[in-house]
Design a protein around this motif. Sequence first.
Motif, mmCIF file in Angstrom:
data_model
loop_
_atom_site.group_PDB
_atom_site.id
_atom_site.type_symbol
_atom_site.label_atom_id
_atom_site.label_comp_id
_atom_site.label_asym_id
_atom_site.label_seq_id
_atom_site.Cartn_x
_atom_site.Cartn_y
_atom_site.Cartn_z
ATOM 1 N N PHE A 67 -33.684 11.996 -36.593
ATOM 2 C CA PHE A 67 -32.938 12.664 -37.665
ATOM 3 C C PHE A 67 -33.782 13.724 -38.374
ATOM 4 C CE2 PHE A 67 -30.449 8.770 -37.231
ATOM 5 C CZ PHE A 67 -29.175 9.279 -37.239
ATOM 6 N N TYR A 68 -35.078 13.487 -38.400
ATOM 7 C CA TYR A 68 -35.962 14.421 -39.120
ATOM 8 C C TYR A 68 -36.432 15.574 -38.240
ATOM 9 C CZ TYR A 68 -36.680 12.123 -43.606
ATOM 10 O OH TYR A 68 -36.512 11.627 -44.851
ATOM 11 N N ASP A 69 -36.098 15.519 -36.971
ATOM 12 C CA ASP A 69 -36.562 16.543 -36.018
ATOM 13 C C ASP A 69 -38.076 16.635 -35.961
ATOM 14 O OD1 ASP A 69 -34.331 17.445 -34.791
ATOM 15 O OD2 ASP A 69 -33.789 18.802 -36.412
ATOM 16 N N THR A 70 -38.726 15.506 -36.168
ATOM 17 C CA THR A 70 -40.190 15.496 -36.095
ATOM 18 C C THR A 70 -40.593 14.409 -35.116
ATOM 19 O OG1 THR A 70 -40.191 13.963 -37.929
ATOM 20 C CG2 THR A 70 -40.575 16.288 -38.446
ATOM 21 N N LEU A 71 -40.264 14.624 -33.845
ATOM 22 C CA LEU A 71 -40.439 13.573 -32.860
ATOM 23 C C LEU A 71 -41.907 13.129 -32.802
ATOM 24 C CD1 LEU A 71 -38.586 12.076 -30.988
ATOM 25 C CD2 LEU A 71 -39.369 13.547 -29.141
ATOM 26 N N GLY A 72 -42.117 11.813 -33.070
ATOM 27 C CA GLY A 72 -43.458 11.263 -32.907
ATOM 28 C C GLY A 72 -44.172 10.958 -34.199
ATOM 29 N N ILE A 73 -43.881 11.714 -35.250
ATOM 30 C CA ILE A 73 -44.652 11.522 -36.483
ATOM 31 C C ILE A 73 -44.363 10.146 -37.080
ATOM 32 C CG2 ILE A 73 -44.984 12.312 -38.842
ATOM 33 C CD1 ILE A 73 -44.607 15.075 -37.997
ATOM 34 N N ASN A 74 -43.083 9.858 -37.294
ATOM 35 C CA ASN A 74 -42.736 8.589 -37.909
ATOM 36 C C ASN A 74 -43.026 7.432 -36.967
ATOM 37 O OD1 ASN A 74 -41.507 9.026 -40.641
ATOM 38 N ND2 ASN A 74 -40.378 10.532 -39.445
ATOM 39 N N ALA A 75 -42.885 7.666 -35.674
ATOM 40 C CA ALA A 75 -43.202 6.614 -34.713
ATOM 41 C C ALA A 75 -44.680 6.258 -34.798
ATOM 42 C CB ALA A 75 -42.852 7.082 -33.306
#
Lengths: 171, 278
Positions: A67-75
């Motif tokens: 949803f944030y379009d920041t693939l990988g950061i939150n993961a």
Amino acid sequence: MIRILISNLIRFAVLVFIQVFLLKNIGYYNLATPFLYILFILLLPFETPNFLLFILSFFLGLTVDAFYDTLGINAAACSVLALVRIIFINLTVQRQGLETEPEPKLGIMGFRWFFFYATILTVFHHLTIFFLETFSFSDIKYTLIRIVLSSVFTVFLILLSEFIFFRKKER
Amino acid sequence: MRNLWIFISKYNAFFFFIIFFTCSLILFVKNNSFQRASFINSSNHVIGQAYETMSYVKRYLRLADVNDSLALENARLRNQLKSSFYNDSIEEKTIKDTLLNQQYSFVVAEVVNNSIHHKDNTITINRGKRHGIEKSMGVICPSGVVGIVLNVSDNYATVQSLLHSDTRISASIKENHAFGSLMWGDENYDPRIAILKDIPNHIEVRRGQHVVTTGFSTRFPTGLPIGRVTRTGVKGGESFLNIEVQLSTDFSTLQYVYVIKNVLATEKEQLEAIQPAK
């Protein structure tokens, strides 16, 4: 067991919903951005296997990232969060006396424990997120201010929601 | 193997963390253009820094070569400077006139060496044999007489300046045509003053009268300015006047001079060299 599974599923859905549709739009001049969704990992039962914990954290992070379009950061941040959670619980909790209540909640563990638990986990999570987001140490002061303010915001929201559900549970 | 397995399962959280964190980092770097760019950039930055440090060290080792090449380049550039070119264009003014036959022609020359403080002063000019300069030609400047060509090489000539103890120039007083010879250096080393000698006592010479060249020698045309009379008088018992002449030429600021070619010089000299038959 099924009750735990269902309540966690609902919590997962609700927290992600709140995070991506409400909290994404709330922020204090980009300085304080709350990440309430980590409450899901915080509230997973003590007896969760490590592997499952990591899988869930990773999946949660990926969902929010989508949803944030920041693939990988939150993961990545959630992976850090899972590790810190395991270490923190190993250091502070005796497994033996926890048969009655399997979940690390405010009402069970007491305010002091829960406050430290939430604060430390949140700070590690936010450290990862913001440093990955900026991806440089050049403006470290700004990044640190963001981390501190966002952590305060997130911890505040976590405690608030815990107090709400704490009361509900007592009823 | 079993111990390894125990070790891994004991610290499984850490290994899980490594696996998942690496996965998310890979996703992260692969899918976020800014981070990818800055990741590559930062690695480029590190590599670039290393290269820069190396080249900084290498520069010192190459200093000698660099110096040589710079010196070569300097020499090459100096060769292209206007001042290092020999100005080969001869400005020689010859008037074609059918009524009057041309007797004198002038070659312009630049003074490349000059002195005024010696007993025998010479000037070097940048014209020589190639430009038709010959020995004992007269040299003038716009304001007056300069001297006589002493020696000539291909491209240069030395001029025996008027400020030379051997120079004698035939000069006359313009107002009364009395002539004598102009000399310098006899108890007088002021570069602004010369002495006109050999003018008889009975001629009246006053201050301010003009001293000009005569046409007696083949070197100078008649009537070129030399200077003005500043003092006159008889020197102890001689029958000739001793006239001090203020030179109109400023030898200390001489830059361009003209060398005088006398077309008829040879003819005149040959004629004058004929000994009367006895």
